[in-house]
Enzyme design. Structure first.
Site, PDB file in Angstrom:
ATOM      1  N   GLU A   1      12.885  -2.462  11.128  1.00 36.67           N
ATOM      2  CA  GLU A   1      12.249  -1.437  10.265  1.00 36.67           C
ATOM      3  C   GLU A   1      11.287  -0.856  10.914  1.00 36.67           C
ATOM      4  OE1 GLU A   1      10.189  -2.855   6.945  1.00 36.67           O
ATOM      5  OE2 GLU A   1      10.864  -1.440   5.677  1.00 36.67           O
TER       6      GLU A   1
ATOM      7  N   CYS B   1      10.347   1.842   1.932  1.00 42.02           N
ATOM      8  CA  CYS B   1      11.259   0.848   2.377  1.00 42.02           C
ATOM      9  C   CYS B   1      12.845   1.144   2.152  1.00 42.02           C
ATOM     10  CB  CYS B   1      11.186  -0.304   1.303  1.00 42.02           C
ATOM     11  SG  CYS B   1      11.398   0.044  -0.542  1.00 42.02           S
TER      12      CYS B   1
ATOM     13  N   GLY C   1       6.913  -6.496  -0.413  1.00 41.36           N
ATOM     14  CA  GLY C   1       6.201  -6.176   0.866  1.00 41.36           C
ATOM     15  C   GLY C   1       7.374  -6.392   1.846  1.00 41.36           C
ATOM     16  N   SER C   2       6.913  -6.961   3.063  1.00 42.02           N
ATOM     17  CA  SER C   2       7.649  -7.341   4.291  1.00 42.02           C
ATOM     18  C   SER C   2       8.306  -8.508   3.898  1.00 42.02           C
ATOM     19  CB  SER C   2       6.656  -7.612   5.401  1.00 42.02           C
ATOM     20  OG  SER C   2       5.751  -8.728   5.179  1.00 42.02           O
TER      21      SER C   2
ATOM     22  N   GLU D   1      14.227  -4.310  -9.893  1.00 39.29           N
ATOM     23  CA  GLU D   1      13.442  -3.729 -10.512  1.00 39.29           C
ATOM     24  C   GLU D   1      13.782  -2.201 -11.314  1.00 39.29           C
ATOM     25  OE1 GLU D   1       9.864  -3.148  -7.681  1.00 39.29           O
ATOM     26  OE2 GLU D   1       9.126  -5.272  -8.356  1.00 39.29           O
TER      27      GLU D   1
ATOM     28  N   ALA E   1      -2.534  -4.189  -2.685  1.00 38.36           N
ATOM     29  CA  ALA E   1      -2.969  -4.330  -1.151  1.00 38.36           C
ATOM     30  C   ALA E   1      -4.325  -3.852  -1.057  1.00 38.36           C
ATOM     31  CB  ALA E   1      -1.905  -3.275  -0.519  1.00 38.36           C
TER      32      ALA E   1
ATOM     33  N   LEU F   1      11.961  -6.392  -0.419  1.00 35.30           N
ATOM     34  CA  LEU F   1      11.399  -6.752   0.902  1.00 35.30           C
ATOM     35  C   LEU F   1      11.877  -5.578   1.988  1.00 35.30           C
ATOM     36  CD1 LEU F   1      12.319 -10.434   1.028  1.00 35.30           C
ATOM     37  CD2 LEU F   1      10.321  -9.281   0.246  1.00 35.30           C
TER      38      LEU F   1
ATOM     39  N   TRP G   1       0.854  -1.190   0.084  1.00 32.83           N
ATOM     40  CA  TRP G   1       0.051  -0.176   0.062  1.00 32.83           C
ATOM     41  C   TRP G   1       0.815   1.007   0.129  1.00 32.83           C
ATOM     42  CZ3 TRP G   1       1.834   2.534   4.112  1.00 32.83           C
ATOM     43  CH2 TRP G   1       2.498   1.509   5.252  1.00 32.83           C
TER      44      TRP G   1
HETATM   45  P1  NAP Z   1       2.907  -6.894   3.553  1.00 37.32           P
HETATM   46  O1  NAP Z   1       2.179  -7.010   4.886  1.00 37.32           O
HETATM   47  O2  NAP Z   1       4.139  -8.099   3.502  1.00 37.32           O
HETATM   48  O3  NAP Z   1       1.789  -7.062   2.406  1.00 37.32           O
HETATM   49  C1  NAP Z   1       2.394  -6.791   1.022  1.00 37.32           C
HETATM   50  C2  NAP Z   1       1.424  -7.615   0.186  1.00 37.32           C
HETATM   51  O4  NAP Z   1       1.410  -9.036   0.333  1.00 37.32           O
HETATM   52  C3  NAP Z   1      -0.119  -7.156   0.392  1.00 37.32           C
HETATM   53  O5  NAP Z   1      -0.811  -7.118  -0.851  1.00 37.32           O
HETATM   54  C4  NAP Z   1      -0.710  -8.253   1.272  1.00 37.32           C
HETATM   55  O6  NAP Z   1      -1.965  -8.517   1.040  1.00 37.32           O
HETATM   56  C5  NAP Z   1       0.117  -9.505   0.617  1.00 37.32           C
HETATM   57  N1  NAP Z   1       0.085 -10.525   1.365  1.00 37.32           N
HETATM   58  C6  NAP Z   1       0.064 -10.686   2.692  1.00 37.32           C
HETATM   59  N2  NAP Z   1       0.494 -12.221   2.979  1.00 37.32           N
HETATM   60  C7  NAP Z   1       0.271 -12.849   1.775  1.00 37.32           C
HETATM   61  C8  NAP Z   1       0.074 -14.197   1.615  1.00 37.32           C
HETATM   62  N3  NAP Z   1       0.229 -15.129   2.548  1.00 37.32           N
HETATM   63  N4  NAP Z   1       0.083 -14.688   0.184  1.00 37.32           N
HETATM   64  C9  NAP Z   1      -0.236 -13.543  -0.725  1.00 37.32           C
HETATM   65  N5  NAP Z   1      -0.121 -12.438  -0.433  1.00 37.32           N
HETATM   66  C10 NAP Z   1      -0.009 -11.809   0.892  1.00 37.32           C
HETATM   67  O7  NAP Z   1       3.703  -5.709   3.551  1.00 37.32           O
HETATM   68  P2  NAP Z   1       2.996  -4.220   3.911  1.00 37.32           P
HETATM   69  O8  NAP Z   1       2.762  -3.935   5.056  1.00 37.32           O
HETATM   70  O9  NAP Z   1       1.853  -3.813   2.904  1.00 37.32           O
HETATM   71  O10 NAP Z   1       4.166  -3.277   3.136  1.00 37.32           O
HETATM   72  C11 NAP Z   1       5.341  -2.626   3.802  1.00 37.32           C
HETATM   73  C12 NAP Z   1       6.404  -3.566   3.487  1.00 37.32           C
HETATM   74  O11 NAP Z   1       6.994  -3.573   2.185  1.00 37.32           O
HETATM   75  C13 NAP Z   1       7.660  -2.983   4.561  1.00 37.32           C
HETATM   76  O12 NAP Z   1       8.612  -3.969   5.115  1.00 37.32           O
HETATM   77  C14 NAP Z   1       8.490  -2.464   3.257  1.00 37.32           C
HETATM   78  O13 NAP Z   1       9.961  -2.215   3.635  1.00 37.32           O
HETATM   79  C15 NAP Z   1       8.370  -3.229   2.199  1.00 37.32           C
HETATM   80  N6  NAP Z   1       8.585  -2.506   0.871  1.00 37.32           N
HETATM   81  C16 NAP Z   1       9.689  -2.953   0.150  1.00 37.32           C
HETATM   82  C17 NAP Z   1       9.767  -2.522  -0.775  1.00 37.32           C
HETATM   83  C18 NAP Z   1      11.091  -2.386  -1.597  1.00 37.32           C
HETATM   84  O14 NAP Z   1      11.155  -2.134  -2.728  1.00 37.32           O
HETATM   85  N7  NAP Z   1      11.943  -3.529  -1.293  1.00 37.32           N
HETATM   86  C19 NAP Z   1       9.025  -1.084  -1.445  1.00 37.32           C
HETATM   87  C20 NAP Z   1       7.938  -1.003  -0.568  1.00 37.32           C
HETATM   88  C21 NAP Z   1       7.619  -1.788   0.514  1.00 37.32           C
HETATM   89  P3  NAP Z   1      -2.865  -8.361   2.515  1.00 37.32           P
HETATM   90  O15 NAP Z   1      -2.568  -7.005   2.950  1.00 37.32           O
HETATM   91  O16 NAP Z   1      -4.247  -8.478   2.302  1.00 37.32           O
HETATM   92  O17 NAP Z   1      -2.219  -9.401   3.668  1.00 37.32           O
END
Ligand code: NAP
Length: 484
Positions: A386, A287, A231-232, A463, A180, A254, A154
């Site tokens: 983080e 991130c 994501g995480s 990416e 998200a 991540l 998100w």
């Molecule tokens: P998240 O909880 O890992 O969720 C990311 C996405 O994964 C959401 O669409 C979520 O949907 C989905 N998801 C969760 N569990 C899943 C599963 N078991 N199977 C399939 N999809 C699943 O992360 P977030 O809180 O949205 O984002 C924050 C994190 O993203 C931070 O750690 C940040 O550092 C990281 N991030 C990294 C980058 C990069 O480029 N390295 C860029 C931006 C953000 P639901 O919410 O419905 O569970």
């Protein structure tokens, strides 16, 4: 005025907007005001399976189109995104909370990814290898990997999708996108634009909904050849484990825990401005944002003065209002995490120079005051995890080797930054930092033309850049014996 006429038909499968089979929908909430914006359809396993089927059927014809034809569609997407920047950025701010100027920057960045990969589509070259055996011809040919699934967060609801879909489509892959749940509207807008730009039915499919059901359908499918996820780290590992049985390729962007190193020969004004821009952009929910700062002992007082003066002028509020620098945190859980890091640090002896508490603004959202901590020790949570919020812990250092060791002493390896005016130091330290991305006097390294991605537990793959499109191809080697 933004309206959503038919948001319950918000799943896009095989070129048709449709509702969920169960009829289930979920609200989309403005995180600044807590007002309900609309409802969107909520998909489960069955819709995810239909989306996989649709992407599989569309793959043969999409992958056989010429790169030039696919490129034209991506150019048109770039144009449409720029033409609609006002609408798209307003929607982004309404569902995500970031200030409008940042949302506009994000839409432009998303558009630029489509431009870059419109160009790269035409440059996905293979190789002709001189053979050591007479009469043989050795050809190396990149081919699109097939159906791919993109799962996005998100915090950057448009650009995170663009960074995945643009190279995937350029290379000839077809896509199932799961955005998200907090920010589905930006995804719906982007997918509508792709369809309008000429993406054929079935090539891009959108399923917002139950992460576990959709995730397991994607992981278990033999047709889905790659999952690209941002994501995480925790969820990245779950996806990797769940994809083992079908041996999928994974591209993982991540979490991060970025250090900023400010040396005594730095331009301190620039270092302070950039540190704040990095830390407080998107209210620290980025991130690659600074999670910890190390400043040289000899310049700490001046640097802290600069930071404090600037932090005092930051204005929090509804991102749609002029002059707002800080929007809300996405939800209560995020606020609680920031607060727990602050409380843990105070309890272990940290000094709060600015902020240190939730911020009372005349809105229902969860706002946190921009916070600066000193007397920070390595055992504090804020130095280990983080934070993903507007909290900046600061430590001092004397020796270059010591600060490099401290910066590297983490499982994360996404981005690190250093400020110095000394070329040798800049080169030496950037080479010694164990990170996928290093910014020298620069906290905004993410551009479409450069490879972005972490190492260690911050991810796998890139990416952006020429490298970004290679995530989406298989390398086929063709060895031919010919009659000469
Ligand atoms: P998240 O909880 O890992 O969720 C990311 C996405 O994964 C959401 O669409 C979520 O949907 C989905 N998801 C969760 N569990 C899943 C599963 N078991 N199977 C399939 N999809 C699943 O992360 P977030 O809180 O949205 O984002 C924050 C994190 O993203 C931070 O750690 C940040 O550092 C990281 N991030 C990294 C980058 C990069 O480029 N390295 C860029 C931006 C953000 P639901 O919410 O419905 O569970």
């Amino acid at each position: 005025m933004i309206t959503w006429d038919n948001s319950l038909n918000s799943l896009f499968i095989n070129g048709k907007w449709q509702g969920s089979i169960s009829g289930r929908s979920e609200s989309v909430i403005n995180p600044a005001t807590h007002e309900k914006l609309t409802e969107v359809a909520w998909a489960g396993r069955t819709e995810a399976e239909s989306a996989i089927q649709s992407a599989s059927s569309a793959f043969p014809s999409w992958s056989k189109m010429t790169a030039r034809e696919r490129s034209k569609i991506l150019y048109r997407t770039h144009e449409l995104l720029l033409e609609r920047v006002d609408r798209l950025s307003t929607i982004l701010t309404m569902e995500q909370g970031k200030p409008l100027a940042e949302a506009r920057g994000e839409i432009r960045s998303a558009a630029n990814f489509f431009l870059w990969y419109a160009e790269e589509a035409n440059r996905l070259y293979g190789e002709w290898i001189p053979s050591s055996i007479p009469g043989k011809r050795l050809l190396v040919k990149p081919e699109p990997i097939g159906v791919i699934a993109a799962i996005t967060p998100w915090n950057f609801p448009s650009s995170m999708i663009a960074r995945k879909l643009a190279p995937a489509l350029a290379s000839g892959c077809t896509v199932i996108l799961k955005p998200a749940p907090e920010t589905p509207l930006s995804a719906i807008e982007l997918v509508s634009i792709l369809a309008e730009a000429g993406v054929p039915d079935g090539v891009v499919n959108l399923v917002t909904g139950d992460a576990l059901e959709i995730g397991s359908a994607l992981m278990e499918s033999r047709d889905v050849r790659l999952i690209t996820f941002t994501g995480s780290t925790e969820v990245g590992k779950l996806l990797m484990k769940g994809s083992a049985d079908t041996l999928k390729k994974l591209s993982l962007e991540l979490g991060g825990h970025a250090p900023i190193l400010v040396f005594e020969d730095a331009n301190l004004e620039r270092a302070a401005n950039q540190t704040l821009a990095s830390k407080f952009r998107n209210s620290g929910q980025t991130c690659i944002c600074a999670n910890r700062v190390y400043v040289h002992e000899n310049v700490k007082e001046r640097f802290i003065d600069l930071l404090q003066n600037k932090i005092r002028h930051l204005k929090a509020g509804n991102g749609l209002e002029k002059g707002v620098d800080l929007g809300p945190l996405i939800n209560r859980q995020s606020l609680d995490k920031v607060q727990s890091h602050v409380e843990d640090a105070i309890q272990k002896g940290a000094n709060v120079l600015n902020g240190g508490a939730p911020l009372q603004v005349d809105l229902s959202g969860h706002f946190y005051s921009p916070t600066l901590l000193t007397k920070v020790t390595n055992d504090m949570k804020v130095m280990q995890e983080e934070t993903f919020g507007p909290l900046l812990p600061l430590q001092t250092f004397i020796e270059e080797s010591d600060v490099i060791h401290r910066a590297n002493n983490t499982d994360y390896g996404l981005a690190a930054y250093l400020f110095t005016e000394n070329l040798s130091r800049a080169t030496r330290v950037s080479e010694a930092l164990e990170y996928g991305i290093v910014g020298v006097n620069d906290v905004f390294p993410a551009v479409p033309e450069a490879p972005f991605g972490g190492i260690k537990q911050s991810g796998i793959g890139k990416e952006g850049g020429a490298q970004g499109i290679h995530e989406y191809v298989n390398i086929k080697y063709i060895s031919t014996i010919i009659d000469e």
